[in-house]
Design an enzyme around this catalytic site. Structure first.
Site, PDB file in Angstrom:
ATOM      1  N   ARG A  18     -28.573   3.085  13.600  1.00 15.87           N
ATOM      2  CA  ARG A  18     -27.754   2.725  12.437  1.00 15.87           C
ATOM      3  C   ARG A  18     -27.206   1.304  12.505  1.00 15.87           C
ATOM      4  NH1 ARG A  18     -23.603   7.598  11.893  1.00 15.87           N
ATOM      5  NH2 ARG A  18     -24.258   8.033  14.031  1.00 15.87           N
ATOM      6  N   GLY A  83     -31.020  13.730  25.155  1.00 12.76           N
ATOM      7  CA  GLY A  83     -29.730  14.386  25.092  1.00 12.76           C
ATOM      8  C   GLY A  83     -28.752  13.936  26.168  1.00 12.76           C
ATOM      9  N   GLU A 160     -21.719  20.925  17.285  1.00  8.18           N
ATOM     10  CA  GLU A 160     -22.137  19.668  16.681  1.00  8.18           C
ATOM     11  C   GLU A 160     -22.211  19.812  15.160  1.00  8.18           C
ATOM     12  OE1 GLU A 160     -22.423  16.858  18.328  1.00  8.18           O
ATOM     13  OE2 GLU A 160     -21.944  17.891  20.200  1.00  8.18           O
ATOM     14  N   ASN A 175     -14.296  16.417  19.052  1.00  9.07           N
ATOM     15  CA  ASN A 175     -14.624  16.033  20.417  1.00  9.07           C
ATOM     16  C   ASN A 175     -14.775  14.514  20.467  1.00  9.07           C
ATOM     17  OD1 ASN A 175     -15.684  15.830  23.025  1.00  9.07           O
ATOM     18  ND2 ASN A 175     -17.776  16.211  22.291  1.00  9.07           N
TER      19      ASN A 175
END
Length: 481
Positions: A18, A83, A160, A175
């Site tokens: 992004r 991850g 998530e 979180n």
């Protein structure tokens, strides 16, 4: 005893799509350091036995930037398994004998300062939890993992955004992406984490749920200042976090005795050092490792990069890089001070002056409209307006040397290499190609020749020719009378 042992893992493997940049996200700078540099600066103040940085995207570029500034940090390569859980797993494998607390940070959260992280660690240890999450309550939790608590207030799980139900997505406690785990708990439960989720990644955030199912405590540490949790995912957030960090830095210096007239337009890098009673005027940037001594006034409209400024100096509307400005010196307005410039105490570099790789002695002045490059100037020298040191012969740079107490006329050109002796003087318009002995007057004057009637003959019909003709007629009448 293992309760006070600490290892820190910094996650810096992501691509940061992004940002839409060829520069890896964690290397984008604010306040004079890359994002990951701020994280590592805070981490280095916590007394950890190990600091590891997990990298993958643009691996060599990120690793090189980190090791240059933090040579004690250990670079760990993430493999093809995606991850955060896998990133932490490979980092743990690099410290197989460590048994203590593991603090996990994101490389794109530069506002988490050492004091915040130290308090986070203390709360984790006081709770005697297997894991502690840093959390915050935000008005818009979109994009963040939601913290789902049990009836007793402990953390039950983290969900998530893409995996959340409507009810879970409505939770406003998020979180923050910073955790403390007992190393033993991580080693036992990380291998059980799979990739059965919307992203197909091994989530570190799945570990708390596994710990809870095993009957272990997962605590949460909610921060009161939500800004310490802010991460950077795009250029908008980069600017927002940069402004917040700058406001923090400006406030710190104000409390140390620095006058900042307009904090909104004053930018100070984290490595800059300012003494009490320095004054910063509006639209001023203090960048790099700039050091400013007491009583100096900087600005308005000034940029200093890696400069040293002496006590009581005044620098106005100036762009300066890698320069030393002596005590009581005066620079600007509209001066361009390039690397290698040293201005002595009580010296002056004035309006529309450019200097480069030059030493200007105590009390010496280059007041206006001049270029001084590759030059050594002695003490108490005054250069007239329009002085130029012609230092380049199209192949190499040459030096000009000007002794003490030299005074030069306006519009002088010094063709290097050339030396002007102590106490010498030069006339206006001189082009100095040869050394000038001490105490000598250097002139390069050609006889002036006036060609009478040239304008009327060669510019007939112009306003100048008509004016010249009128002047001639008036002169003739005056002579006749």
């Amino acid at each position: 005893m293992t309760e006070n042992r600490l290892a820190i893992i910094v996650l810096a493997a992501g691509q940061g799509t992004r940002m839409r940049s060829t520069l890896p996200k964690v290397l984008h700078p604010i306040a004079g350091r890359p994002l990951v540099g701020h994280v590592l600066t805070s981490a280095s103040r916590l007394g950890a036995e190990h600091i590891e940085v997990v990298v993958r995207h643009e691996r060599d570029r990120v690793a090189g930037a980190i090791t240059q500034q933090f040579p004690d940090a250990v670079i760990v390569d993430q493999d093809d398994i995606p991850g955060t859980g896998r990133a932490v797993e490979v980092a743990l494998d690099a410290i197989p004998d460590f048994d203590g607390d593991v603090l996990i940070l994101s490389g794109d959260t530069p506002l988490a300062d050492a004091a915040t992280l130290s308090a986070f660690l203390e709360e984790h240890r006081a709770a005697q939890a297997a894991a502690t999450l840093m959390t915050a309550v935000v008005d818009d939790p979109t994009g963040y993992g939601r913290v789902i608590r049990d009836g007793g207030g402990d953390v039950d799980r983290i969900v998530e955004q893409k995996d959340a139900t409507a009810e879970e997505a409505a939770v406003s406690e998020i979180n923050a992406g910073m955790y403390v785990f007992r190393a033993a708990a991580l080693r036992e439960y990380l291998p059980a984490v799979g990739v059965d989720n919307a992203q197909g990644e091994k989530y570190l955030t799945d570990v708390p749920a596994l710990l809870r199912r095993a009957g272990q405590r997962v605590a949460a540490s909610m921060v009161s200042d939500v800004s310490v949790t802010f991460g950077v995912n795009d250029r908008v957030q980069l600017a927002q976090v940069g402004r917040l960090l700058n406001a923090r830095i400006v406030r710190r210096w104000q409390l140390e005795g620095v006058t900042v007239v307009d904090p909104a337009t004053t930018w100070i890098d984290d490595d800059a050092k300012l003494a009490p009673d320095v004054t910063l005027l509006p639209n001023t940037t203090i960048a790099g490792a700039t050091v400013i001594d007491t009583g100096a006034t900087i600005g308005p409209d000034t940029s200093l990069v890696d400069c040293e400024v002496g006590a009581g100096a005044v620098v106005r509307r100036t762009d300066a890089t890698l320069a030393v400005i002596g005590a009581g010196a005066n620079v600007g307005p509209f001066a361009y001070i390039r690397p290698g410039t040293t201005l002595g105490a009580n010296g002056k570099i004035g309006t529309f002056v450019e200097t480069k790789n030059s030493q200007i002695g105590e009390g010496s002045k280059v007041p206006h409209l001049s270029y001084i490059g590759d030059t050594t100037i002695g003490a108490r020298v005054n250069l007239g307006a329009g002085a130029i040191t012609a230092n380049y012969d199209d192949l190499v740079k040459h030096r000009t040397e000007i002794g003490d107490e030299v005074h030069t006329g306006s519009h002088n050109v010094f063709v290097a290499p050339v030396r002007i002796g102590d106490g010498a003087k030069t006339g206006a318009g001189a082009v100095v190609r040869k050394d000038v002995p001490a105490g000598a007057l250097a002139l390069s004057v050609a006889p002036q020749r006036n060609v009478e009637g040239w304008v009327e003959k060669n510019r007939a019909g112009t306003g100048a020719a008509e004016a010249a003709a009128r002047a001639g007629e008036a002169a003739s009448r005056g002579t006749a009378e």
